[in-house]
Motif scaffolding. Structure first.
Motif, PDB file in Angstrom:
ATOM      1  N   VAL A   1       0.832  -1.200   0.000  1.00 32.53           N
ATOM      2  CA  VAL A   1       0.000   0.000   0.000  1.00 32.53           C
ATOM      3  C   VAL A   1       0.868   1.251   0.000  1.00 32.53           C
ATOM      4  O   VAL A   1       0.661   2.178  -0.794  1.00 32.53           O
ATOM      5  N   ALA A   2       1.842   1.313   0.892  1.00 33.32           N
ATOM      6  CA  ALA A   2       2.706   2.490   0.979  1.00 33.32           C
ATOM      7  C   ALA A   2       3.526   2.682  -0.291  1.00 33.32           C
ATOM      8  O   ALA A   2       3.659   3.808  -0.798  1.00 33.32           O
ATOM      9  N   ILE A   3       4.060   1.616  -0.830  1.00 36.09           N
ATOM     10  CA  ILE A   3       4.912   1.718  -2.025  1.00 36.09           C
ATOM     11  C   ILE A   3       4.114   2.201  -3.226  1.00 36.09           C
ATOM     12  O   ILE A   3       4.531   3.128  -3.937  1.00 36.09           O
ATOM     13  N   PHE A   4       2.949   1.615  -3.451  1.00 40.98           N
ATOM     14  CA  PHE A   4       2.202   1.961  -4.660  1.00 40.98           C
ATOM     15  C   PHE A   4       1.376   3.238  -4.523  1.00 40.98           C
ATOM     16  O   PHE A   4       0.848   3.751  -5.511  1.00 40.98           O
ATOM     17  N   ARG A   5       1.312   3.778  -3.305  1.00 41.86           N
ATOM     18  CA  ARG A   5       0.729   5.105  -3.137  1.00 41.86           C
ATOM     19  C   ARG A   5       1.821   6.167  -3.024  1.00 41.86           C
ATOM     20  O   ARG A   5       1.559   7.327  -2.701  1.00 41.86           O
ATOM     21  N   ASN A   6       3.063   5.739  -3.268  1.00 40.04           N
ATOM     22  CA  ASN A   6       4.211   6.652  -3.372  1.00 40.04           C
ATOM     23  C   ASN A   6       4.386   7.543  -2.149  1.00 40.04           C
ATOM     24  O   ASN A   6       4.489   8.765  -2.250  1.00 40.04           O
ATOM     25  N   ARG A   7       4.444   6.937  -1.003  1.00 43.40           N
ATOM     26  CA  ARG A   7       4.652   7.710   0.215  1.00 43.40           C
ATOM     27  C   ARG A   7       5.251   6.808   1.286  1.00 43.40           C
ATOM     28  O   ARG A   7       5.385   5.601   1.103  1.00 43.40           O
ATOM     29  N   CYS A   8       5.599   7.445   2.423  1.00 38.38           N
ATOM     30  CA  CYS A   8       6.103   6.669   3.543  1.00 38.38           C
ATOM     31  C   CYS A   8       4.954   5.893   4.185  1.00 38.38           C
ATOM     32  O   CYS A   8       3.784   6.249   4.036  1.00 38.38           O
ATOM     33  N   SER A   9       5.313   4.853   4.905  1.00 35.10           N
ATOM     34  CA  SER A   9       4.287   4.038   5.551  1.00 35.10           C
ATOM     35  C   SER A   9       3.600   4.813   6.670  1.00 35.10           C
ATOM     36  O   SER A   9       4.190   5.702   7.280  1.00 35.10           O
ATOM     37  N   ARG A  10       2.327   4.471   6.909  1.00 37.02           N
ATOM     38  CA  ARG A  10       1.526   5.085   7.960  1.00 37.02           C
ATOM     39  C   ARG A  10       0.834   3.996   8.772  1.00 37.02           C
ATOM     40  O   ARG A  10       0.705   2.854   8.328  1.00 37.02           O
ATOM     41  N   GLU A  11       0.363   4.387   9.957  1.00 36.35           N
ATOM     42  CA  GLU A  11      -0.368   3.426  10.786  1.00 36.35           C
ATOM     43  C   GLU A  11      -1.633   2.955  10.089  1.00 36.35           C
ATOM     44  O   GLU A  11      -2.051   1.805  10.250  1.00 36.35           O
ATOM     45  N   THR A  12      -2.265   3.830   9.312  1.00 36.09           N
ATOM     46  CA  THR A  12      -3.506   3.469   8.634  1.00 36.09           C
ATOM     47  C   THR A  12      -3.295   2.443   7.521  1.00 36.09           C
ATOM     48  O   THR A  12      -4.274   1.863   7.031  1.00 36.09           O
ATOM     49  N   ASP A  13      -2.053   2.223   7.126  1.00 37.67           N
ATOM     50  CA  ASP A  13      -1.790   1.219   6.096  1.00 37.67           C
ATOM     51  C   ASP A  13      -2.212  -0.170   6.566  1.00 37.67           C
ATOM     52  O   ASP A  13      -2.538  -1.034   5.746  1.00 37.67           O
ATOM     53  N   HIS A  14      -2.198  -0.380   7.880  1.00 40.46           N
ATOM     54  CA  HIS A  14      -2.610  -1.681   8.411  1.00 40.46           C
ATOM     55  C   HIS A  14      -4.087  -1.933   8.116  1.00 40.46           C
ATOM     56  O   HIS A  14      -4.477  -3.065   7.787  1.00 40.46           O
TER      57      HIS A  14
END
Length: 217
Positions: A150-163
């Motif tokens: 999710v973080a990679i393909f949305r081109n940003r750093c990882s977030r807690e909401t990625d879970h």
């Protein structure tokens, strides 16, 4: 629905160490998966599992004390196969479209060897609290992989909401595939194509705001 067993299910009596013993255990697991797929939990017995490949019942009991320990090992093998799929999907070296297509096709393949097996594991065969544990090692690794995607393909750093996004994406894939297996439509190109389209749109466009107010008339 499958029967819930509160305590932990029996485990293998011993782990195979030599090539011959590993081959025997592999044969037992494949035979058990086929019996479950073809005959369901009601028709699943250790004698049938041993008879199908022509091994002795003593050889089976050498590793599995009863059919509960055997079905537990078959279920664990399925989880291991699913983890193997995501470990082989290289997130960093392909587009999101290719990543999703590869993931869906590989997951379908992992469920296609014994199509009826997954319905039995979900609906009929007893399962332990360990298998249902949302914080199991399998769940942690499985969801962490989706969160990374999710973080990679949305081109940003990882977030807690990625879970949360990871749970939605993995549940969508698992739900469609498991229900297709139940309905006997797992090999449908149309279902696979629609699932790929659904996940591709979600993983790329998940940042767009959703309007929750009343629609204009």
């Amino acid at each position: 629905m499958s029967t819930r067993i509160a305590k932990q299910q029996p485990k293998m009596r011993k782990q195979p160490r030599q090539a011959r013993s590993r081959a025997t255990v592999e044969t037992i697991l494949q035979s058990g998966a086929r019996i479950l797929s073809d005959e369901g939990w009601a028709g699943f017995t250790t004698n049938k599992v041993a008879d199908l490949p022509g091994i002795s019942i003593g050889s089976l009991y050498q590793y599995f004390p009863d059919k509960l320990s055997l079905v537990d090992a078959i279920r664990q093998r399925h989880l291991d196969d699913c983890l193997a799929v995501i470990r082989k999907s290289n997130i960093n070296q392909q587009s999101s479209a290719k990543f999703v297509a590869h993931l869906v096709h590989a997951m379908v393949a992992a469920h296609s060897a014994y199509p009826g097996l997954h319905r039995v594991l979900l609906d009929e065969a007893p399962s332990s609290d360990e298998y249902r544990n949302p914080n199991s090692q399998f769940e942690i690794e499985y969801l962490a992989y989706y969160a990374e995607a999710v973080a990679i393909f949305r081109n940003r750093c990882s977030r807690e909401t990625d879970h949360i996004a990871a749970m939605v994406m993995s549940d969508a894939i698992d739900g469609v595939i498991h229900n297709a297996a139940r309905r006997g439509t797992l090999d449908s190109p149309a279902i696979q194509s629609e699932l790929i389209r659904l996940i591709s749109l979600y993983i790329e466009d998940g940042e767009k705001p959703v309007t929750t107010g009343k629609a204009r008339r």
